[in-house]
Design a protein around this motif. Structure first.
Motif, PDB file in Angstrom:
ATOM      1  N   ASP A 180       0.869  -1.182   0.000  1.00 14.27           N
ATOM      2  CA  ASP A 180       0.000   0.000   0.000  1.00 14.27           C
ATOM      3  C   ASP A 180       0.905   1.231   0.000  1.00 14.27           C
ATOM      4  OD1 ASP A 180      -2.209   1.690   0.220  1.00 14.27           O
ATOM      5  OD2 ASP A 180      -2.122   1.664   2.415  1.00 14.27           O
ATOM      6  N   ILE A 181       1.129   1.795  -1.171  1.00 11.93           N
ATOM      7  CA  ILE A 181       2.031   2.938  -1.317  1.00 11.93           C
ATOM      8  C   ILE A 181       1.227   4.229  -1.334  1.00 11.93           C
ATOM      9  CG2 ILE A 181       3.856   3.971  -2.713  1.00 11.93           C
ATOM     10  CD1 ILE A 181       4.545   1.222  -1.596  1.00 11.93           C
ATOM     11  N   ALA A 182       1.615   5.172  -0.493  1.00 14.52           N
ATOM     12  CA  ALA A 182       0.921   6.460  -0.438  1.00 14.52           C
ATOM     13  C   ALA A 182       1.260   7.296  -1.669  1.00 14.52           C
ATOM     14  CB  ALA A 182       1.313   7.208   0.828  1.00 14.52           C
ATOM     15  N   ASN A 183       0.328   8.170  -2.055  1.00 15.41           N
ATOM     16  CA  ASN A 183       0.546   9.038  -3.205  1.00 15.41           C
ATOM     17  C   ASN A 183       1.468  10.209  -2.897  1.00 15.41           C
ATOM     18  OD1 ASN A 183      -1.140   7.425  -4.706  1.00 15.41           O
ATOM     19  ND2 ASN A 183      -2.931   8.741  -4.478  1.00 15.41           N
ATOM     20  N   THR A 184       1.709  10.468  -1.625  1.00 18.44           N
ATOM     21  CA  THR A 184       2.566  11.576  -1.218  1.00 18.44           C
ATOM     22  C   THR A 184       3.966  11.071  -0.896  1.00 18.44           C
ATOM     23  OG1 THR A 184       1.844  11.310   1.080  1.00 18.44           O
ATOM     24  CG2 THR A 184       0.632  12.883  -0.291  1.00 18.44           C
ATOM     25  N   LEU A 191       8.197  -1.571   2.380  1.00 18.14           N
ATOM     26  CA  LEU A 191       7.613  -0.253   2.161  1.00 18.14           C
ATOM     27  C   LEU A 191       8.696   0.815   1.991  1.00 18.14           C
ATOM     28  CD1 LEU A 191       4.769  -0.498   4.814  1.00 18.14           C
ATOM     29  CD2 LEU A 191       4.494  -0.542   2.333  1.00 18.14           C
ATOM     30  N   PRO A 192       8.431   1.846   1.206  1.00 19.19           N
ATOM     31  CA  PRO A 192       9.404   2.934   1.041  1.00 19.19           C
ATOM     32  C   PRO A 192       9.379   3.891   2.229  1.00 19.19           C
ATOM     33  CG  PRO A 192       7.462   3.362  -0.290  1.00 19.19           C
ATOM     34  CD  PRO A 192       7.260   2.004   0.314  1.00 19.19           C
ATOM     35  N   LEU A 193       9.739   3.341   3.390  1.00 21.75           N
ATOM     36  CA  LEU A 193       9.727   4.095   4.642  1.00 21.75           C
ATOM     37  C   LEU A 193      11.002   3.807   5.424  1.00 21.75           C
ATOM     38  CD1 LEU A 193       6.083   3.229   5.820  1.00 21.75           C
ATOM     39  CD2 LEU A 193       6.817   5.414   4.825  1.00 21.75           C
ATOM     40  N   GLU A 194      11.363   4.725   6.307  1.00 17.07           N
ATOM     41  CA  GLU A 194      12.496   4.484   7.181  1.00 17.07           C
ATOM     42  C   GLU A 194      12.213   3.271   8.067  1.00 17.07           C
ATOM     43  OE1 GLU A 194      10.908   7.315   6.895  1.00 17.07           O
ATOM     44  OE2 GLU A 194      12.336   8.676   5.925  1.00 17.07           O
ATOM     45  N   LYS A 195      13.260   2.659   8.551  1.00 16.56           N
ATOM     46  CA  LYS A 195      13.136   1.408   9.298  1.00 16.56           C
ATOM     47  C   LYS A 195      12.224   1.549  10.505  1.00 16.56           C
ATOM     48  CE  LYS A 195      15.977  -2.365  11.108  1.00 16.56           C
ATOM     49  NZ  LYS A 195      17.371  -2.866  11.264  1.00 16.56           N
ATOM     50  N   GLU A 196      12.368   2.623  11.248  1.00 16.13           N
ATOM     51  CA  GLU A 196      11.582   2.798  12.461  1.00 16.13           C
ATOM     52  C   GLU A 196      10.096   2.960  12.143  1.00 16.13           C
ATOM     53  OE1 GLU A 196      10.644   2.856  16.371  1.00 16.13           O
ATOM     54  OE2 GLU A 196      12.577   2.353  15.450  1.00 16.13           O
ATOM     55  N   ARG A 197       9.770   3.553  11.000  1.00 21.82           N
ATOM     56  CA  ARG A 197       8.372   3.823  10.658  1.00 21.82           C
ATOM     57  C   ARG A 197       7.635   2.564  10.201  1.00 21.82           C
ATOM     58  NH1 ARG A 197       7.463   9.098   7.161  1.00 21.82           N
ATOM     59  NH2 ARG A 197       5.621   9.290   8.506  1.00 21.82           N
ATOM     60  N   THR A 242      10.131  -1.284  -3.959  1.00 17.35           N
ATOM     61  CA  THR A 242       9.630  -0.346  -4.959  1.00 17.35           C
ATOM     62  C   THR A 242      10.502   0.896  -5.033  1.00 17.35           C
ATOM     63  OG1 THR A 242       8.156   0.633  -3.306  1.00 17.35           O
ATOM     64  CG2 THR A 242       7.251  -1.121  -4.684  1.00 17.35           C
ATOM     65  N   SER A 243      11.422   1.043  -4.097  1.00 14.04           N
ATOM     66  CA  SER A 243      12.340   2.170  -4.087  1.00 14.04           C
ATOM     67  C   SER A 243      13.732   1.667  -3.728  1.00 14.04           C
ATOM     68  CB  SER A 243      11.894   3.240  -3.076  1.00 14.04           C
ATOM     69  OG  SER A 243      12.887   4.241  -2.946  1.00 14.04           O
ATOM     70  N   ALA A 244      14.731   2.173  -4.447  1.00 14.90           N
ATOM     71  CA  ALA A 244      16.104   1.745  -4.207  1.00 14.90           C
ATOM     72  C   ALA A 244      16.692   2.350  -2.936  1.00 14.90           C
ATOM     73  CB  ALA A 244      16.980   2.138  -5.403  1.00 14.90           C
ATOM     74  N   ASP A 245      15.987   3.292  -2.319  1.00 16.48           N
ATOM     75  CA  ASP A 245      16.541   4.006  -1.170  1.00 16.48           C
ATOM     76  C   ASP A 245      16.339   3.291   0.164  1.00 16.48           C
ATOM     77  OD1 ASP A 245      17.291   6.080  -2.862  1.00 16.48           O
ATOM     78  OD2 ASP A 245      15.337   7.074  -2.665  1.00 16.48           O
ATOM     79  N   PHE A 246      15.633   2.150   0.154  1.00 16.97           N
ATOM     80  CA  PHE A 246      15.283   1.538   1.432  1.00 16.97           C
ATOM     81  C   PHE A 246      15.744   0.088   1.544  1.00 16.97           C
ATOM     82  CE2 PHE A 246      12.367   5.012   0.635  1.00 16.97           C
ATOM     83  CZ  PHE A 246      12.443   5.726   1.823  1.00 16.97           C
ATOM     84  N   VAL A 247      16.790  -0.263   0.796  1.00 18.89           N
ATOM     85  CA  VAL A 247      17.334  -1.620   0.877  1.00 18.89           C
ATOM     86  C   VAL A 247      17.900  -1.889   2.266  1.00 18.89           C
ATOM     87  CG1 VAL A 247      19.016  -3.218  -0.116  1.00 18.89           C
ATOM     88  CG2 VAL A 247      17.856  -1.575  -1.577  1.00 18.89           C
ATOM     89  N   ASP A 248      18.412  -0.844   2.897  1.00 21.21           N
ATOM     90  CA  ASP A 248      19.136  -1.017   4.151  1.00 21.21           C
ATOM     91  C   ASP A 248      18.236  -1.137   5.383  1.00 21.21           C
ATOM     92  OD1 ASP A 248      21.464  -0.646   2.584  1.00 21.21           O
ATOM     93  OD2 ASP A 248      21.185   1.516   2.717  1.00 21.21           O
TER      94      ASP A 248
END
Length: 441
Positions: free
Chosen positions: A161-165, A214-220, A241-247
């Protein structure tokens, strides 16, 4: 049984490749799927349009490329739902048969294309908003889950469930995590419910389930990640879905293969993600360069190290008039069908004539370049020169692809994101004879 085994991890400076201490570095592995497919990683998937790799017929895909897996979106096939039952749902056989996929190629099924066009209507607890060829629709989650059993893909991707924002608020983040967890549980329950089932006396094989991150920080998304850890035995991989959250992946999930569902940035982005532990890549940039009439020609080798002064292009725009009489192949030494049989002048002529053979030949060549590229990556990790190879590649090649100067095939709606006031990207199919254009026709 679906299994993944890490064969070797590259010796690398982790701090230089990721912001998370102790994160997974570049690695090779082998993915075994329950239906008999074996894939060496890192490796790539070819994205499809309505189940077909653009510009290639199934026989050309099998005969003239090394593609081992394809990425198929369910939203490609349900344009008439719910007013009319989609033909895919009434077809008496599997999705593989419906799209005539070669037996040697495994099939990854996703609810949406990647990258997915943002829908104006938000998702609900029971529905996913999708874009079809005739407009936006709702895909009931229960329909996707039940379709998995009937369509029998080799790998199925969970729904996120990806947010539009870009920066969702606290309440929206909680809803994202809860829905994604709920939808994944429904999918896992349905898949494993059929593990011991039978059809006409034949035991069904269980598709590999890749859970979305999810494309969110780990804590979120901490509670959602904990849920994945609790169900790790049922999971066969992870999809981003985003390359920025592999970690953000917890250590307990580190042994699962990681799939990047959207790679549009080219080979430099691939190398960055390999360095952070990604294993599979849906290489959308290949189709984009082919559509633009561009031929790829980069390599990944320990012997080819740039000096960093004058970087080379990653590809060549074949619309350039200088190729009109060039009888050399697209890439000297390339063993693909295109380079062995045809030359630059012929391909440019086909582009100018709007002959679809041009894009067929370019697609065959470009996929071969990417195949060799990933082969070089695996070899570098196995032989211990990964860091040298990556550094040399960054010094040798420019980071951006060249821009095509010609008009490619007619664009489809899901190939670009429209903004209010944009001009039409396709030329009109017909002209008015009353406007004084008769002499131009």
């Amino acid at each position: 049984m679906n299994t993944f085994r890490v064969l070797k991890t590259a010796v690398t400076d982790v701090a230089a490749t990721t912001t998370q201490p102790g994160a997974t570095a570049a690695r090779t592995g082998v993915l075994n799927l329950s239906k008999g497919f074996t894939l060496q990683t890192p490796n790539f998937l070819a994205p499809t349009s309505r189940g077909v790799v653009p510009h290639l017929s199934p026989d050309n895909l099998e005969k003239n490329t090394g593609v081992e897996g394809v990425y198929v979106a369910l939203e490609d096939f349900i344009e008439k739902a719910p007013q009319r039952v989609p033909p895919l749902y009434t077809y008496p056989s599997t999705l593989r048969s419906f799209i005539s996929l070669p037996k040697s190629t495994f099939l990854v099924l996703s609810p949406r294309r990647s990258p997915a066009i943002t829908c104006p209507k938000a998702n609900s607890d029971a529905n996913l908003s999708i874009l079809t060829s005739v407009g936006f629709r709702d895909l009931p989650i229960k329909d996707y889950v039940s379709a998995i059993v009937r369509l029998e893909p080799d790998i199925v991707l969970g729904i996120a469930d990806i947010a539009n924002t870009v920066s969702p608020g606290k309440n929206r983040v909680q809803k994202m995590a809860m829905r994604t967890e709920k939808w994944l549980d429904e999918l896992l329950g349905r898949v494993y419910e059929c593990e011991d089932g039978s059809k006409d006396g034949e035991k069904k094989t269980v598709p590999a389930v890749f859970a979305p991150i999810l494309p969110l920080e780990k804590e979120r998304q901490r509670f959602y990640l904990s849920h994945l850890v609790e169900n790790v035995e049922k999971l066969s991989g992870l999809v981003f879905t985003s390359a920025d959250f592999v970690d953000v992946v917890p250590e307990e999930l580190g042994g699962l293969p990681k799939l990047q569902s959207d790679v549009m940035g080219g080979p430099h982005q691939v190398l960055e993600m390999v360095g952070r532990g990604s294993d599979l890549f849906n290489v959308g940039f290949v189709g984009a360069t082919t559509d633009a009439g561009i031929a790829l020609h980069f390599t990944f080798s320990a012997d080819e190290v740039g000096d960093g002064e004058e970087k080379l292009e990653l590809a060549t725009d074949m619309w350039d008039a200088k190729f009109a009489t060039d009888l050399s192949p697209l890439d000297e030494g390339c063993e693909c069908y295109t380079c062995k049989v045809h030359h630059k002048a012929y391909i440019r002529h086909c582009l100018e004539a709007k002959e679809m053979t041009a894009w067929v030949l370019l697609q065959i060549h470009n996929l071969k370049v990417v195949e060799r590229f990933f082969g070089g990556i695996r070899k570098s990790i196995e032989e211990g020169w990964w860091e040298k190879g990556r550094s040399g590649f960054e010094k040798k090649y420019k980071s951006e692809m060249p821009v095509g100067t010609g008009l490619g095939p007619r664009l489809r709606g899901y190939q670009y994101k429209s903004v209010g006031g944009d001009k039409k990207l396709n030329e009109p199919a017909y002209r008015s004879l009353d406007s004084g254009d008769e002499d131009e026709l």
